[in-house]
Design an enzyme around this catalytic site. Structure first.
Site, PDB file in Angstrom:
ATOM      1  N   GLU A  21     -31.453  24.579  -3.038  1.00 58.14           N
ATOM      2  CA  GLU A  21     -31.359  25.544  -4.129  1.00 58.14           C
ATOM      3  C   GLU A  21     -32.580  25.335  -5.007  1.00 58.14           C
ATOM      4  OE1 GLU A  21     -27.793  25.280  -6.409  1.00 58.14           O
ATOM      5  OE2 GLU A  21     -26.501  25.611  -4.682  1.00 58.14           O
TER       6      GLU A  21
ATOM      7  N   ASP B  25     -26.388  25.897 -18.549  1.00 57.12           N
ATOM      8  CA  ASP B  25     -26.995  24.672 -18.056  1.00 57.12           C
ATOM      9  C   ASP B  25     -26.912  23.539 -19.062  1.00 57.12           C
ATOM     10  OD1 ASP B  25     -27.958  25.166 -15.409  1.00 57.12           O
ATOM     11  OD2 ASP B  25     -29.290  26.651 -16.302  1.00 57.12           O
TER      12      ASP B  25
END
Lengths: 267, 410
Positions: A50, A61
């Site tokens: 990824e 995040d």
């Protein structure tokens, strides 16, 4: 139908009776060249890579990935560089599937069709868009399919069963289960056993679809998730890069060693 | 072209995906889908619940203090020699700004939802101060996310937040201002959504937060409508409602009840923060033609680079220092219902000096942007035209900046 590289990767791991190892690194962290070197080196151990395209107002995040993202942006990384990194990586490691991960505004500004075309050209296999949940992603995920790009649907502990069914129905060959109520890199709030119970609820809906677990997976707990189709490690890797830079060590070697160890824990 | 419908409140004129035209929506992580849906169902139920409305009105009346005064600024009007200048002194509301309405409603909803904790973002510190006040009043534990730069420049409000027993979480990422505080607050909610309610401090964020905030601040125009009718007997033939626009909560609330009047009769003028003179890092996405992008869960006009990275802004006013703007205002701009312009830091400071010199009024730097526009246009207009400025915040919080820039604080 020709199987996607993502499906093939999962098939291979199943044959070896182990989960797939997915790594997450941010494109351009800490430079374009270094991040490519890191990718080349960790892909000797990882099954799927990824690659994050960094955004400066990420709402999902945690600290470690934010730090990586801000560092990459500060070093001038642009969307075009992200594509260049993927292209060069795919030239070297043609068989490794690449999943781009990021926030929708970057795709929106690039133009959906133009973005997907570019993804196809450079060899992107899948996409994770953190802030484009189902059903808002229906049109976009159909577009991805047209370009033979896997749109990875996300499911979370807050997703209801009825919603899960609909998401699974509309998903492609890979889905992503968020282990715990947290931003990326948070501590697991439940025992792995509990997390796997939730995981299996989704898996039961359609066994044919590959389901990975991510968020809070580290070298400390990854071996508890051996029964999953795949495990994603991101924040721990990003943090390793930060620590290496701080200690003036080579992040390529350090990260590569870490991923190698991760792999050993799930074999 | 999309038009504003007359039979519906503007906050309800979105499609099933939460978009007002091209703006708004719900660009949120999967984890937040459920809490956002729960909040939506609860809010839609409560706004039809007479008991809840009674409760809201009770606290607005007896705790916030309604109505806030509507007065003519005689001296300023005479000095400028044109249109009549009036003001609604919303800063007389409890805590000193309009942010109290949204904070009170969010706390009332959180109580109904059985939450024990509430978190919120703040720029100028007013949203945080009011949320901490309301949280204390309604027995909720409270955390306020605030950019480190804003903590420094809005100390009086920080002191107030702490005095109310809330915790301030400093945000050191990015520009260390409101935009980063909102991001961090949303991230916190992602991790804690089962036990904690979130209050977004303005008419921004995912669809439901825009709606709740707009619904709450509309109290301002409900009061103003009655006050104007009482003063003039009817809505004047020419009325201009001028308000500063950062996220856009006070301006939306100031205009809502007048939405369906012809704009030739009731004109809406929104004043954004132009930043320091000649600065390119303005906080005026509507005025300077920023592109549509996605920020904090909603599509809106937002300052960004070609790649889609959100750009840093710069303004003397922490409350307006935000790269995006409410989807409702984007919609009002595109439907041509409201006109948007910007005032620079210097113009706002000049307006502050002029207003405080002539009147017994102490508008904060945010509404000083609105006064700057009023001062600019009033002399060119005739005496029968009524200008009303929303003085939506009090300047006590700005005393350090004002001392530094003007050498004194009144």
């Amino acid at each position: 139908m020709i199987s996607s590289q993502i499906s093939l990767a999962f098939k291979k791991c199943k044959k070896e009776k182990r989960p797939a190892l997915l790594t997450y690194t941010v494109a351009g962290d800490n430079t374009k060249k270094k991040s490519l070197e890191i990718l080349n080196s960790i892909s000797n151990h990882a099954d799927i890579c990824e690659i994050g395209f960094p955004h400066n107002t990420p709402i999902a995040d945690g600290g470690q990935i934010q730090t990586s993202s801000y560092r990459a942006i500060k070093n001038g990384i642009k969307m075009q560089h992200v594509f260049e990194i993927v292209k060069m990586f795919k030239k070297n490691k043609n068989q490794k599937p690449v999943i781009l991960m990021g926030y929708f505004n970057m795709i929106f500004q690039y133009g959906e069709n133009k973005f997907l075309k570019k993804c196809k050209n450079v060899g992107v296999d899948g996409l994770i868009v953190v802030d484009l949940p189902w059903p808002d992603n229906k049109t976009f995920s159909k577009k991805c399919k047209k370009f033979s790009i896997t749109f990875v649907q996300l499911l979370s502990p807050t997703t209801s069963i009825s919603r899960m069914k609909k998401i699974v129905r509309d998903s492609h060959d890979m889905m992503y289960f968020i282990s715990t109520l947290s931003t990326t890199g948070g501590k697991l709030k439940a025992l792995p056993k509990e997390i796997l119970k939730n995981y299996n609820k989704i898996k039961k809906i359609d066994k044919s679809k590959n389901l990975v677990i991510g968020f809070g997976i580290t070298s400390k707990n990854i071996s508890a998730f051996k029964t999953a189709d795949g495990c994603v490690v991101g924040s721990e890797i990003c943090n390793k890069i930060s620590l290496s830079l701080k200690k003036k060590q080579n992040p390529v070697i350090n990260v590569s060693n870490m991923v190698k160890k991760l792999k050993k824990k799930i074999i | 072209m999309i038009k504003i419908k007359k039979d519906k409140l503007l906050i309800d004129q979105h499609d099933k995906n939460g978009f007002w035209g091209k703006f708004g929506g719900n660009f949120i992580p999967e984890t937040l889908k459920k809490p956002v849906e729960d909040l939506t169902i609860l809010f839609e139920k409560l706004r039809k619940d007479k008991k809840f409305i009674k409760e809201r009105d009770y606290y607005f009346q007896n705790w916030v203090g309604a109505p806030t005064p509507f007065v003519k600024l005689e001296n300023l009007t005479d000095h400028l020699g044109g249109a009549q200048i009036w003001t609604k002194i919303v800063s007389e509301a409890k805590g000193g700004a309009h942010k109290i309405y949204n904070a009170t409603v969010h706390c009332l909803i959180a109580k109904r939802a059985g939450k024990k904790y509430i978190v919120g973002d703040t720029g100028a510190g007013y949203a945080g101060k009011m949320l901490s006040m309301a949280a204390k009043k309604f027995g909720l534990k409270c955390k306020i996310f605030m950019g480190a730069k804003d903590i420094k420049r809005q100390k009086p409000n920080c002191d107030a937040i702490r005095a109310n027993g809330a915790e301030i979480i400093p945000v050191y990422t990015g520009s260390q201002t409101l935009v980063d505080a909102v991001s961090e607050c949303m991230r916190y909610w992602v991790s804690n959504c089962l036990t904690t309610a979130m209050c977004v401090g303005s008419t921004v964020g995912p669809n439901i937060f825009v709606k709740i905030c707009g619904w709450s601040t509309s109290q301002i125009s409900r009061e103003l409508m009655l006050q104007i009718k009482e003063e003039f007997g009817e809505v004047p033939k020419k009325l201009k409602l001028i308000n500063c626009v950062g996220g856009g909560s006070s301006s939306f609330g100031f205009w809502n009840e007048f939405m369906h009047y012809n704009k030739k009769q009731v004109e809406f003028i929104g004043v954004e923060a132009g930043g320091p003179k000649k600065s390119k890092r303005h906080a005026a996405p509507l005025t300077y033609g920023s592109k549509i992008g996605i920020l904090h869960g909603a599509a809106q006009y937002v300052n960004q680079n070609r790649d889609g990275q959100i750009e840093e802004t710069e303004s003397i006013s922490a409350g307006l220092d935000y790269p995006g703007v409410s989807p409702l205002h984007c919609f009002l701009k595109d439907t041509n219902r409201a006109r948007y312009t910007a005032a620079s830091d210097e113009e706002a400071l000049n307006a502050y000096q002029l207003v405080t010199g002539f009147e017994n009024l102490n508008p904060s730097l945010e509404p000083s942007h609105a006064f700057a526009e009023a001062i600019k246009i009033a002399p060119k207009l005739s005496r029968d035209i009524i200008i009303c400025v929303n003085s939506c915040g009090d300047a006590i919080k700005d005393r350090d900046i004002l001392k530094q820039r003007l050498g004194k604080y009144k």
